[in-house]
Design an enzyme around this catalytic site. Structure first.
Site, PDB file in Angstrom:
ATOM      1  NE  ARG A   1      16.494  -4.977  21.581  1.00  0.00           N
ATOM      2  CZ  ARG A   1      16.319  -4.944  22.905  1.00  0.00           C
ATOM      3  NH1 ARG A   1      17.193  -5.556  23.696  1.00  0.00           N
ATOM      4  NH2 ARG A   1      15.301  -4.301  23.432  1.00  0.00           N
TER       5      ARG A   1
ATOM      6  CB  ALA B   1       4.243  -5.868  10.094  1.00  0.00           C
TER       7      ALA B   1
ATOM      8  CE1 TYR C   1       6.397  -5.744  14.860  1.00  0.00           C
ATOM      9  CE2 TYR C   1       8.182  -5.986  16.440  1.00  0.00           C
ATOM     10  CZ  TYR C   1       7.683  -6.153  15.174  1.00  0.00           C
ATOM     11  OH  TYR C   1       8.451  -6.742  14.198  1.00  0.00           O
TER      12      TYR C   1
ATOM     13  CG  ASN D   1      -0.292   0.083   2.529  1.00  0.00           C
ATOM     14  OD1 ASN D   1       0.928   0.263   2.627  1.00  0.00           O
ATOM     15  ND2 ASN D   1      -1.068  -0.079   3.587  1.00  0.00           N
TER      16      ASN D   1
END
Length: 309
Positions: free
Chosen positions: A203, A59, A125, A16
């Site tokens: 991370r 997403a 999320y 989109n």
């Protein structure tokens, strides 16, 4: 997309353009502008082509935003994915590679995190993605849908001509490089009191090319009926870096003094997320080639400089 095309596949992109640009689509790919909430258009698209499988990347991804507006994450990430799955079933498409996330785990009890660790997201999320994984398990059990759920850790870096360009930007490495380029004043560090070596979050960073390779391997496995019909894999290198270590690496690579601003913790941010990826290595032969942090940042830095030159 480009790896699929280079491997001889025909590719149709359905997007989109809410967080991307038409110019990012390769000329050799077919493009359909549409939203995953539009079941009729998805079904028309699927009927108009001959597909080996579907790769679902669409997403909303910003964990912090999900703790302010959880409803849009459940609508976009969960409900719209169900619409896609219904359209796939209606058109006989039963192979899916799903972009999941390490956020499904929440605060891990131990690291590296294995795929059978408890699933307790600390943000909406992660919950929106975990709900899709639950749906997929039932679609597999009842309808025979074959799927691979790839739980991404922190994806970073760039390949020739293409890098991270989110609108708005939310990922740490491009934000740091924006400071190096003089496009923003500083990089914010959210939380300095986590139980890590320097108090900042840890991370696991995986290069975008290695991530793309994992998708191709997963798609190939789904087309092999001798392989399991339900696969769940962590996609990470198994090495963690603190926020401060990432900033220091960026200073080395760019040669720039990168200012920081220390801020309070953000709701829903786990202290440590590091992947145990032995399963995909053993079962699909995935072998990341670009795991060094300086290499990841260098590829991103080269792309960002060209982007703004």
């Amino acid at each position: 997309m480009r790896l699929l095309l280079a491997s001889g596949h025909s590719v149709t992109i359905f997007d989109n353009l809410s967080h991307s640009k038409r110019s990012a689509v390769a000329e050799a790919a077919t493009f359909v502008e549409g939203d995953l909430a539009d079941r009729d258009l998805i079904q028309t698209t699927l009927r108009n082509g001959s597909f080996d499988g579907v790769m679902h990347f669409a997403a909303l991804i910003e964990a912090g935003e999900s703790m302010v507006k959880p409803e849009i994450f459940f609508r976009n990430n969960t409900a719209s994915t169900l619409t896609l799955l219904e359209a796939m079933l209606a058109t006989g498409q039963k192979r899916l590679v799903f972009s999941s996330t390490a956020a499904c785990y929440g605060e891990p009890e131990k690291t590296p995190i294995l795929e059978d660790a408890k699933l307790e997201p600390t943000n909406a999320y992660g919950e929106s993605k975990l709900l899709v994984e639950h749906i997929l398990r039932w679609m597999n059990k009842i309808h025979g849908m074959r799927y691979a759920s790839l739980r991404y850790f922190n994806v970073a870096g760039a390949i020739e001509g293409y890098g991270e360009a989110h609108e708005p930007e939310s990922h740490i490495i491009p934000l740091i490089l924006d400071v190096a380029l003089g496009r923003r004043k500083n990089i914010k560090i959210f939380g300095q009191d986590y139980p890590t070596k320097d108090g900042t979050c840890v991370r696991d960073y995986v290069h975008i090319r290695d991530l793309a390779d994992a998708h191709l391997l997963a798609l190939k496995a789904l087309t092999d009926e001798a392989k399991p019909s339900r696969m769940i894999y962590n996609i990470g290198t198994g090495t963690g870096f603190t926020v401060r270590e990432v900033i220091e690496a960026a200073r080395r690579v760019t040669g720039k003094a990168i200012e920081v601003e220390e801020c309070d913790r953000r709701p829903g941010d786990p202290a440590v997320l590091v992947a145990g990826s032995d399963r995909i290595r053993a079962e699909l032969g995935w072998n990341p080639q670009h795991g060094a942090l300086d290499e990841i940042i260098t590829s991103a830095w080269e792309w960002h400089q060209k982007r703004y030159s």
